[in-house]
Structure formats: structure tokens, C-alpha cells
Design a protein around this motif. Structure first.
Motif, PDB file in Angstrom:
ATOM      1  N   LEU A  99      53.132 -15.979 -10.498  1.00 25.98           N
ATOM      2  CA  LEU A  99      52.872 -14.657  -9.921  1.00 25.98           C
ATOM      3  C   LEU A  99      51.912 -13.869 -10.816  1.00 25.98           C
ATOM      4  CD1 LEU A  99      53.591 -12.616  -7.663  1.00 25.98           C
ATOM      5  CD2 LEU A  99      55.463 -11.827  -9.126  1.00 25.98           C
ATOM      6  N   TYR A 100      52.096 -13.986 -12.122  1.00 28.72           N
ATOM      7  CA  TYR A 100      51.233 -13.287 -13.085  1.00 28.72           C
ATOM      8  C   TYR A 100      49.783 -13.754 -12.953  1.00 28.72           C
ATOM      9  CZ  TYR A 100      49.237 -12.165 -17.694  1.00 28.72           C
ATOM     10  OH  TYR A 100      48.435 -11.727 -18.709  1.00 28.72           O
ATOM     11  N   PHE A 101      49.580 -15.057 -12.828  1.00 29.22           N
ATOM     12  CA  PHE A 101      48.223 -15.597 -12.760  1.00 29.22           C
ATOM     13  C   PHE A 101      47.577 -15.399 -11.385  1.00 29.22           C
ATOM     14  CE2 PHE A 101      49.179 -17.683 -16.752  1.00 29.22           C
ATOM     15  CZ  PHE A 101      47.940 -17.713 -17.383  1.00 29.22           C
ATOM     16  N   HIS A 102      48.378 -15.238 -10.350  1.00 30.22           N
ATOM     17  CA  HIS A 102      47.830 -15.129  -8.990  1.00 30.22           C
ATOM     18  C   HIS A 102      48.138 -13.774  -8.348  1.00 30.22           C
ATOM     19  CE1 HIS A 102      46.751 -19.410  -8.894  1.00 30.22           C
ATOM     20  NE2 HIS A 102      47.914 -19.640  -9.467  1.00 30.22           N
ATOM     21  N   LYS A 103      48.447 -12.784  -9.166  1.00 33.35           N
ATOM     22  CA  LYS A 103      48.927 -11.495  -8.634  1.00 33.35           C
ATOM     23  C   LYS A 103      47.942 -10.808  -7.692  1.00 33.35           C
ATOM     24  CE  LYS A 103      47.620  -8.960 -12.881  1.00 33.35           C
ATOM     25  NZ  LYS A 103      47.239 -10.155 -13.670  1.00 33.35           N
ATOM     26  N   ASN A 104      46.676 -11.116  -7.821  1.00 34.07           N
ATOM     27  CA  ASN A 104      45.674 -10.498  -6.943  1.00 34.07           C
ATOM     28  C   ASN A 104      45.250 -11.397  -5.786  1.00 34.07           C
ATOM     29  OD1 ASN A 104      45.537  -8.110  -8.534  1.00 34.07           O
ATOM     30  ND2 ASN A 104      44.226  -9.180 -10.007  1.00 34.07           N
ATOM     31  N   GLU A 105      45.871 -12.569  -5.686  1.00 34.42           N
ATOM     32  CA  GLU A 105      45.575 -13.505  -4.593  1.00 34.42           C
ATOM     33  C   GLU A 105      46.727 -13.440  -3.584  1.00 34.42           C
ATOM     34  OE1 GLU A 105      44.386 -17.464  -6.128  1.00 34.42           O
ATOM     35  OE2 GLU A 105      44.319 -16.505  -8.093  1.00 34.42           O
ATOM     36  N   TYR A 106      46.659 -12.484  -2.678  1.00 31.74           N
ATOM     37  CA  TYR A 106      47.801 -12.199  -1.815  1.00 31.74           C
ATOM     38  C   TYR A 106      48.153 -13.345  -0.879  1.00 31.74           C
ATOM     39  CZ  TYR A 106      48.315  -7.389  -3.362  1.00 31.74           C
ATOM     40  OH  TYR A 106      48.567  -6.275  -4.121  1.00 31.74           O
ATOM     41  N   SER A 107      47.226 -14.234  -0.610  1.00 28.38           N
ATOM     42  CA  SER A 107      47.500 -15.352   0.294  1.00 28.38           C
ATOM     43  C   SER A 107      47.981 -16.605  -0.446  1.00 28.38           C
ATOM     44  CB  SER A 107      46.261 -15.688   1.119  1.00 28.38           C
ATOM     45  OG  SER A 107      45.195 -16.107   0.267  1.00 28.38           O
ATOM     46  N   TYR A 108      48.034 -16.558  -1.784  1.00 21.06           N
ATOM     47  CA  TYR A 108      48.418 -17.745  -2.558  1.00 21.06           C
ATOM     48  C   TYR A 108      49.869 -18.111  -2.272  1.00 21.06           C
ATOM     49  CZ  TYR A 108      49.399 -20.869  -6.463  1.00 21.06           C
ATOM     50  OH  TYR A 108      49.766 -21.961  -7.222  1.00 21.06           O
ATOM     51  N   SER A 109      50.109 -19.411  -2.029  1.00 22.23           N
ATOM     52  CA  SER A 109      51.474 -19.871  -1.779  1.00 22.23           C
ATOM     53  C   SER A 109      51.698 -21.203  -2.480  1.00 22.23           C
ATOM     54  CB  SER A 109      51.734 -20.018  -0.276  1.00 22.23           C
ATOM     55  OG  SER A 109      50.878 -21.001   0.287  1.00 22.23           O
ATOM     56  N   ALA A 110      52.966 -21.534  -2.704  1.00 16.35           N
ATOM     57  CA  ALA A 110      53.316 -22.772  -3.398  1.00 16.35           C
ATOM     58  C   ALA A 110      54.781 -23.100  -3.131  1.00 16.35           C
ATOM     59  CB  ALA A 110      53.078 -22.635  -4.900  1.00 16.35           C
ATOM     60  N   VAL A 111      55.150 -24.353  -3.327  1.00 16.09           N
ATOM     61  CA  VAL A 111      56.544 -24.794  -3.232  1.00 16.09           C
ATOM     62  C   VAL A 111      56.773 -25.893  -4.260  1.00 16.09           C
ATOM     63  CG1 VAL A 111      56.879 -24.247  -0.780  1.00 16.09           C
ATOM     64  CG2 VAL A 111      55.957 -26.491  -1.433  1.00 16.09           C
ATOM     65  N   GLY A 112      58.038 -26.162  -4.546  1.00  9.70           N
ATOM     66  CA  GLY A 112      58.382 -27.305  -5.377  1.00  9.70           C
ATOM     67  C   GLY A 112      59.264 -26.967  -6.565  1.00  9.70           C
ATOM     68  N   ALA A 113      60.014 -27.970  -7.011  1.00  8.30           N
ATOM     69  CA  ALA A 113      60.903 -27.837  -8.160  1.00  8.30           C
ATOM     70  C   ALA A 113      60.198 -28.153  -9.468  1.00  8.30           C
ATOM     71  CB  ALA A 113      62.103 -28.777  -7.989  1.00  8.30           C
ATOM     72  N   SER A 114      58.883 -28.277  -9.455  1.00  4.88           N
ATOM     73  CA  SER A 114      58.157 -28.726 -10.632  1.00  4.88           C
ATOM     74  C   SER A 114      58.348 -27.812 -11.832  1.00  4.88           C
ATOM     75  CB  SER A 114      56.667 -28.859 -10.323  1.00  4.88           C
ATOM     76  OG  SER A 114      56.449 -29.800  -9.293  1.00  4.88           O
ATOM     77  N   GLY A 115      58.437 -26.498 -11.617  1.00  5.63           N
ATOM     78  CA  GLY A 115      58.660 -25.578 -12.723  1.00  5.63           C
ATOM     79  C   GLY A 115      60.001 -25.824 -13.391  1.00  5.63           C
ATOM     80  N   ALA A 116      61.041 -25.960 -12.575  1.00 10.31           N
ATOM     81  CA  ALA A 116      62.380 -26.235 -13.098  1.00 10.31           C
ATOM     82  C   ALA A 116      62.419 -27.575 -13.811  1.00 10.31           C
ATOM     83  CB  ALA A 116      63.395 -26.213 -11.954  1.00 10.31           C
ATOM     84  N   VAL A 117      61.809 -28.587 -13.215  1.00  7.79           N
ATOM     85  CA  VAL A 117      61.809 -29.931 -13.803  1.00  7.79           C
ATOM     86  C   VAL A 117      60.998 -29.952 -15.095  1.00  7.79           C
ATOM     87  CG1 VAL A 117      61.109 -32.329 -13.434  1.00  7.79           C
ATOM     88  CG2 VAL A 117      62.206 -31.056 -11.585  1.00  7.79           C
ATOM     89  N   SER A 118      59.882 -29.222 -15.133  1.00 10.95           N
ATOM     90  CA  SER A 118      59.093 -29.134 -16.363  1.00 10.95           C
ATOM     91  C   SER A 118      59.914 -28.512 -17.485  1.00 10.95           C
ATOM     92  CB  SER A 118      57.826 -28.309 -16.127  1.00 10.95           C
ATOM     93  OG  SER A 118      56.962 -28.951 -15.225  1.00 10.95           O
TER      94      SER A 118
END
Length: 216
Positions: A99-118
Motif C-alpha cells: 500500500l505504501y509503494f502503490h498509494k497513488n495507484e488507485y487501480s493497483y490490485s493484488a492477491v496471494g499468500a506470498s507476503g505471509a509465506v515470505s
């Protein structure tokens, strides 16, 4: 590595069930995926729920296999409940960094457990830096700490160059979460693994230096 603790089993089951619900229900998927505009509009649940959705079966399978192989290290050296803290905390830190890196990209979307797994991977490396990892495309064992540092350096490269349809920032944020939460839960690491703590911190410091310089 690779024993299936009940907590790991529950997390894998939750990911599978919620992901498959999303595969077959477009409205459900859109309602709970990470989406900057919706989160900034008040739907903070997406910071958490997006970590249980996946883009496709391959994405789901890769994350769950990785979780299966690394979870046992964290559970054995911490505890099942502390492992859960690492998992959920890493998921949320990954989402917040994204969210911090894409805070100005209102259409940015993502899914996945990769953050938790990392976060689980980085926690396992911090707890057992001397373990060797075997990657299917490299025929020799790799020390875990080298893999961890290389993984984050590649994530920085991926963030800078927008490589692939991959949430490199969520991966990196998850690793930061796993790093910090593990140190909080295991302060004894400062007596036994201080050098390793410093080495694993270097890519994290580099990321924020580059961000401050406007390079990312």
C-alpha cells in the motif's frame, strides 16, 4: 522440514477453500482482493483477506508447498501460536508495504499468500541460518542466509523494474514482518546470531535508502 502441524494444516485449508471460492466467484474475488482505491476508501479488510486469495491453481500450489516446507522450522523453534503471529503479521506488513509503494495507484490490485509465506521463510532463516536449501534448478545446496539475502535483493530489483505480474513489494514486506516479529519473539537471537541479524538486515536498509533517494 515438512511435518504438517495442525496450525499449518488449517492455514493451507483456509487458503485452498477461499482461493477456490474466488476462482469460481468473480464478485467474491473482487470484493476481497487487495485494491488500493477500495482500501483507501475504508475497506481495510482487504489488507488481510487478499492474503487468502490466489490468481490461479499454480500460484496457490507454489505458495502452499513453500509454506509446508518452511513452517515446521518456525513451529519447532518457536511455537505453533508464535508461528501464527509470524504468518498473520507478515501478511499484514506485506500488504502495508505494498500500500505504501502503490498509494497513488488507485487501480493497483493484488492477491496471494506470498507476503505471509515470505515472512515464514525469513523467520526460518533467522532461526536456523545454517540450514541448506535445495532449489530444483540449482544442483548444489545453498546456505539459507545467502538465499534470504539474494531473495530480497531480487525483490528490490523486481520492484525497481516492475518485473512480471508479481507483488515484489508484498514479498519484501512479508520478509520484513517475519524478520521483526521473530526478533521480538526470540530476543535470544541477539546473543547467538547477531552477525546473521545484521547481514539479513542489509537488504531491508538498502530498500529504504533507495526509496528515500527516489530510486524505487
Amino acid at each position: 522440514m515438512g511435518n504438517l502441524d495442525i496450525i499449518t494444516g488449517i492455514l493451507i485449508a483456509a487458503n485452498v477453500l477461499i482461493s477456490y471460492k474466488g476462482f469460481g466467484d468473480f464478485n467474491f474475488f473482487n470484493k476481497y482482493k487487495f485494491h488500493v482505491g477500495s482500501i483507501k476508501g475504508g475497506e481495510q479488510i482487504r489488507l488481510f483477506s487478499s492474503g487468502f486469495l490466489h490468481a490461479d491453481t499454480q500460484h496457490l500450489l507454489f505458495n502452499m508447498l513453500t509454506l509446508y516446507f518452511f513452517a515446521d522450522v518456525v513451529i519447532t523453534l518457536l511455537s505453533p501460536i508464535q508461528f501464527l503471529f509470524v504468518y498473520i503479521g507478515s501478511l499484514l506488513v506485506g500488504s502495508l508495504l505494498s500500500l505504501y509503494f502503490h498509494k497513488n495507484e488507485y487501480s493497483y490490485s493484488a492477491v496471494g499468500a506470498s507476503g505471509a509465506v515470505s515472512g515464514v521463510i525469513y523467520s526460518a532463516i533467522l532461526l536456523q541460518p545454517g540450514m541448506n536449501l535445495y532449489l530444483f534448478f540449482i544442483p548444489i545446496p545453498i546456505p539459507a542466509y545467502l538465499f534470504g539475502i539474494g531473495y530480497l535483493l531480487y525483490s528490490i530489483y523486481g520492484m525497481k523494474n516492475r518485473i512480471g505480474n508479481i507483488g515484489h513489494d508484498a514479498h519484501f514486506g512479508g520478509a520484513i514482518g517475519g524478520y521483526l516479529i521473530t526478533l521480538f519473539l526470540s530476543p535470544w537471537l541477539f546473543q547467538t546470531n547477531l552477525l546473521m541479524i545484521g547481514l539479513l538486515a542489509l537488504p531491508i536498509i538498502l530498500l529504504f535508502v533507495l526509496k528515500r533517494m527516489g530510486k524505487i
